[in-house]
Design a protein around this motif. Structure first.
Motif, PDB file in Angstrom:
ATOM      1  N   ILE A   1       0.796  -1.256   0.085  1.00 49.41           N
ATOM      2  CA  ILE A   1       0.135  -0.073  -0.042  1.00 49.41           C
ATOM      3  C   ILE A   1       0.910   1.079  -0.023  1.00 49.41           C
ATOM      4  N   ALA A   2       1.937   1.264   0.820  1.00 44.12           N
ATOM      5  CA  ALA A   2       2.910   2.449   0.851  1.00 44.12           C
ATOM      6  C   ALA A   2       3.408   2.819  -0.130  1.00 44.12           C
ATOM      7  N   THR A   3       4.067   1.792  -1.034  1.00 45.97           N
ATOM      8  CA  THR A   3       4.724   1.912  -2.169  1.00 45.97           C
ATOM      9  C   THR A   3       4.035   3.031  -3.283  1.00 45.97           C
ATOM     10  N   GLY A   4       2.530   2.567  -3.439  1.00 46.88           N
ATOM     11  CA  GLY A   4       1.750   3.337  -4.394  1.00 46.88           C
ATOM     12  C   GLY A   4       1.608   4.729  -3.724  1.00 46.88           C
ATOM     13  N   LYS A   5       1.501   5.040  -2.654  1.00 49.63           N
ATOM     14  CA  LYS A   5       1.198   6.339  -1.933  1.00 49.63           C
ATOM     15  C   LYS A   5       2.584   7.025  -2.294  1.00 49.63           C
ATOM     16  N   ILE A   6       3.589   6.680  -1.719  1.00 48.64           N
ATOM     17  CA  ILE A   6       4.992   7.364  -1.766  1.00 48.64           C
ATOM     18  C   ILE A   6       5.383   7.585  -3.068  1.00 48.64           C
ATOM     19  N   SER A   7       5.208   6.560  -3.948  1.00 51.86           N
ATOM     20  CA  SER A   7       5.803   6.944  -5.365  1.00 51.86           C
ATOM     21  C   SER A   7       4.981   7.938  -6.040  1.00 51.86           C
ATOM     22  N   GLU A   8       3.630   8.159  -5.644  1.00 54.95           N
ATOM     23  CA  GLU A   8       2.861   9.099  -6.274  1.00 54.95           C
ATOM     24  C   GLU A   8       3.042  10.514  -5.699  1.00 54.95           C
ATOM     25  N   ASP A   9       3.245  10.600  -4.301  1.00 53.13           N
ATOM     26  CA  ASP A   9       3.583  11.736  -3.799  1.00 53.13           C
ATOM     27  C   ASP A   9       4.985  12.361  -3.758  1.00 53.13           C
ATOM     28  N   TYR A  10       5.910  11.573  -3.768  1.00 48.30           N
ATOM     29  CA  TYR A  10       7.292  11.656  -3.686  1.00 48.30           C
ATOM     30  C   TYR A  10       8.123  11.009  -4.614  1.00 48.30           C
ATOM     31  N   PRO A  11       7.837  11.316  -5.821  1.00 46.10           N
ATOM     32  CA  PRO A  11       8.310  10.608  -7.035  1.00 46.10           C
ATOM     33  C   PRO A  11      10.031  10.663  -7.218  1.00 46.10           C
ATOM     34  N   ASP A  12      10.655  11.587  -6.280  1.00 47.41           N
ATOM     35  CA  ASP A  12      12.136  11.812  -6.307  1.00 47.41           C
ATOM     36  C   ASP A  12      12.758  10.637  -5.288  1.00 47.41           C
ATOM     37  N   THR A  13      11.953   9.988  -4.473  1.00 52.05           N
ATOM     38  CA  THR A  13      12.181   8.968  -3.805  1.00 52.05           C
ATOM     39  C   THR A  13      12.604   7.755  -4.534  1.00 52.05           C
ATOM     40  N   LYS A  14      13.551   7.133  -4.479  1.00 55.08           N
ATOM     41  CA  LYS A  14      13.430   5.774  -5.199  1.00 55.08           C
ATOM     42  C   LYS A  14      13.150   4.383  -4.225  1.00 55.08           C
ATOM     43  N   ILE A  15      12.398   3.755  -4.433  1.00 59.71           N
ATOM     44  CA  ILE A  15      12.000   2.755  -3.445  1.00 59.71           C
ATOM     45  C   ILE A  15      12.414   1.370  -3.802  1.00 59.71           C
ATOM     46  N   LEU A  16      13.306   0.869  -2.675  1.00 58.16           N
ATOM     47  CA  LEU A  16      13.916  -0.614  -2.831  1.00 58.16           C
ATOM     48  C   LEU A  16      13.257  -1.464  -1.876  1.00 58.16           C
ATOM     49  N   ILE A  17      12.388  -2.482  -2.419  1.00 58.17           N
ATOM     50  CA  ILE A  17      11.377  -3.445  -1.553  1.00 58.17           C
ATOM     51  C   ILE A  17      12.481  -4.372  -1.053  1.00 58.17           C
ATOM     52  N   LEU A  18      12.137  -4.623   0.523  1.00 57.30           N
ATOM     53  CA  LEU A  18      13.053  -5.717   1.256  1.00 57.30           C
ATOM     54  C   LEU A  18      11.857  -6.791   1.290  1.00 57.30           C
ATOM     55  N   THR A  19      12.369  -8.179   0.847  1.00 54.82           N
ATOM     56  CA  THR A  19      11.104  -9.127   0.964  1.00 54.82           C
ATOM     57  C   THR A  19      12.036 -10.685   1.122  1.00 54.82           C
ATOM     58  N   MET A  20      10.760 -11.458   1.293  1.00 56.51           N
ATOM     59  CA  MET A  20      11.123 -12.844   1.367  1.00 56.51           C
ATOM     60  C   MET A  20      10.604 -13.667   0.387  1.00 56.51           C
ATOM     61  N   TYR A  21      10.799 -14.812   0.250  1.00 54.56           N
ATOM     62  CA  TYR A  21      10.370 -15.738  -0.913  1.00 54.56           C
ATOM     63  C   TYR A  21       8.875 -15.757  -0.859  1.00 54.56           C
ATOM     64  N   ASP A  22       7.969 -15.724   0.092  1.00 55.59           N
ATOM     65  CA  ASP A  22       6.658 -16.075   0.245  1.00 55.59           C
ATOM     66  C   ASP A  22       6.031 -14.792  -0.357  1.00 55.59           C
ATOM     67  N   ASP A  23       6.627 -13.552  -0.594  1.00 53.55           N
ATOM     68  CA  ASP A  23       6.116 -12.395  -0.991  1.00 53.55           C
ATOM     69  C   ASP A  23       6.144 -12.224  -2.437  1.00 53.55           C
ATOM     70  N   GLU A  24       6.468 -13.379  -3.154  1.00 57.43           N
ATOM     71  CA  GLU A  24       6.766 -13.083  -4.741  1.00 57.43           C
ATOM     72  C   GLU A  24       5.534 -12.799  -5.620  1.00 57.43           C
ATOM     73  N   GLU A  25       4.363 -13.220  -5.065  1.00 56.30           N
ATOM     74  CA  GLU A  25       3.148 -12.808  -6.065  1.00 56.30           C
ATOM     75  C   GLU A  25       2.808 -11.308  -6.028  1.00 56.30           C
ATOM     76  N   TYR A  26       3.410 -10.683  -4.681  1.00 56.27           N
ATOM     77  CA  TYR A  26       2.878  -9.213  -4.868  1.00 56.27           C
ATOM     78  C   TYR A  26       4.099  -8.372  -5.712  1.00 56.27           C
ATOM     79  N   LEU A  27       5.094  -8.857  -6.108  1.00 63.30           N
ATOM     80  CA  LEU A  27       6.303  -7.986  -6.548  1.00 63.30           C
ATOM     81  C   LEU A  27       5.923  -7.380  -7.816  1.00 63.30           C
ATOM     82  N   PHE A  28       5.285  -8.185  -8.887  1.00 55.55           N
ATOM     83  CA  PHE A  28       4.855  -7.604 -10.066  1.00 55.55           C
ATOM     84  C   PHE A  28       3.988  -6.313  -9.648  1.00 55.55           C
ATOM     85  N   HIS A  29       2.936  -6.416  -8.575  1.00 53.50           N
ATOM     86  CA  HIS A  29       2.249  -5.143  -8.649  1.00 53.50           C
ATOM     87  C   HIS A  29       2.854  -4.089  -7.831  1.00 53.50           C
TER      88      HIS A  29
END
Length: 215
Positions: free
Chosen positions: A64-92
């Motif tokens: 949820i936060a990715t969409g909000k932050i990328s929209e309101d603060y586009p100059d901040t690059k977002i690098l996601i921290l994840t584990m294997y069980d999160d794979e299905e969300y990565l595309f989104h």
């Protein structure tokens, strides 16, 4: 470069801060425990890169936060921290504005390299997870996402659905999301309509099937 780290585990925030502050070209200016706090810290410090955990229960998720932050603060690059069980969300998440993702158990030098890559305008994709991303891309491109909750529901509805499924009442949801009870009720009705659900048990079953309870 200025960095913000958002993760629900204090030990992860401390460990990553120690590693990154050791680099001559990096400074961790703030940390956060969930998506809401991450949004606030990005607004306050305007970091170059945000390291954002994808799953931060019980707070707002990185999805949820990715969409909000990328929209309101586009100059901040977002690098996601994840584990294997999160794979299905990565595309989104990548479609919502993230610049890449890295596994939490990656070596220190890989984490540093990934940050520098997204900071310079590139996209970092962990080699072990590239296959999953390609498969997800092909699947979404092929079926047009007709049963995809991330395309059917709005961002606010994606916040409310898992809370309803977990048993939270309208008042509790309203307090958590800082909205009115009437707004919650309106969103719930819209969710049921969009997903063609008749009652709460069906909604719970849908949330479990789509693995939305991790929010």
């Amino acid at each position: 470069m200025k960095l913000v780290i958002a993760d629900d585990h204090a030990v992860v925030r401390s460990g990553f801060s120690m590693i990154l502050n050791y680099q001559s070209d990096m400074e961790v200016v703030a940390t956060a425990a969930d998506g809401i706090e991450a949004y606030a810290m990005v607004g306050k410090h305007q970091p170059d890169v945000l390291l954002l955990d994808l799953s931060m229960p019980p707070g707002e998720s990185g999805l949820i936060a990715t969409g909000k932050i990328s929209e309101d603060y586009p100059d901040t690059k977002i690098l996601i921290l994840t584990m294997y069980d999160d794979e299905e969300y990565l595309f989104h998440v990548l479609k919502n504005g993230a610049s890449g993702y890295i596994l939490k158990n990656a070596p220190d030098e890989e984490l540093v390299s990934a940050i520098r890559t997204v900071y310079s305008g590139g996209t970092y994709i962990h080699p072990k997870m590239a296959t999953s991303l390609v498969k997800e891309f092909v699947k979404n491109d092929g079926n047009a996402g007709t049963d995809d909750p991330f395309k059917i529901l709005s961002k606010r509805e994606l916040e409310i659905l898992p809370l309803v499924a977990k048993g939270y009442g309208n008042k509790e949801i309203a307090e958590k999301l800082f909205i009115s009870v009437k707004t919650v009720e309106a969103h719930k009705a819209k969710i049921m309509e969009k997903l063609s659900l008749k009652n709460r048990p069906e909604l719970v079953e849908y949330a479990l099937k789509k693995k939305l309870l991790n929010f």
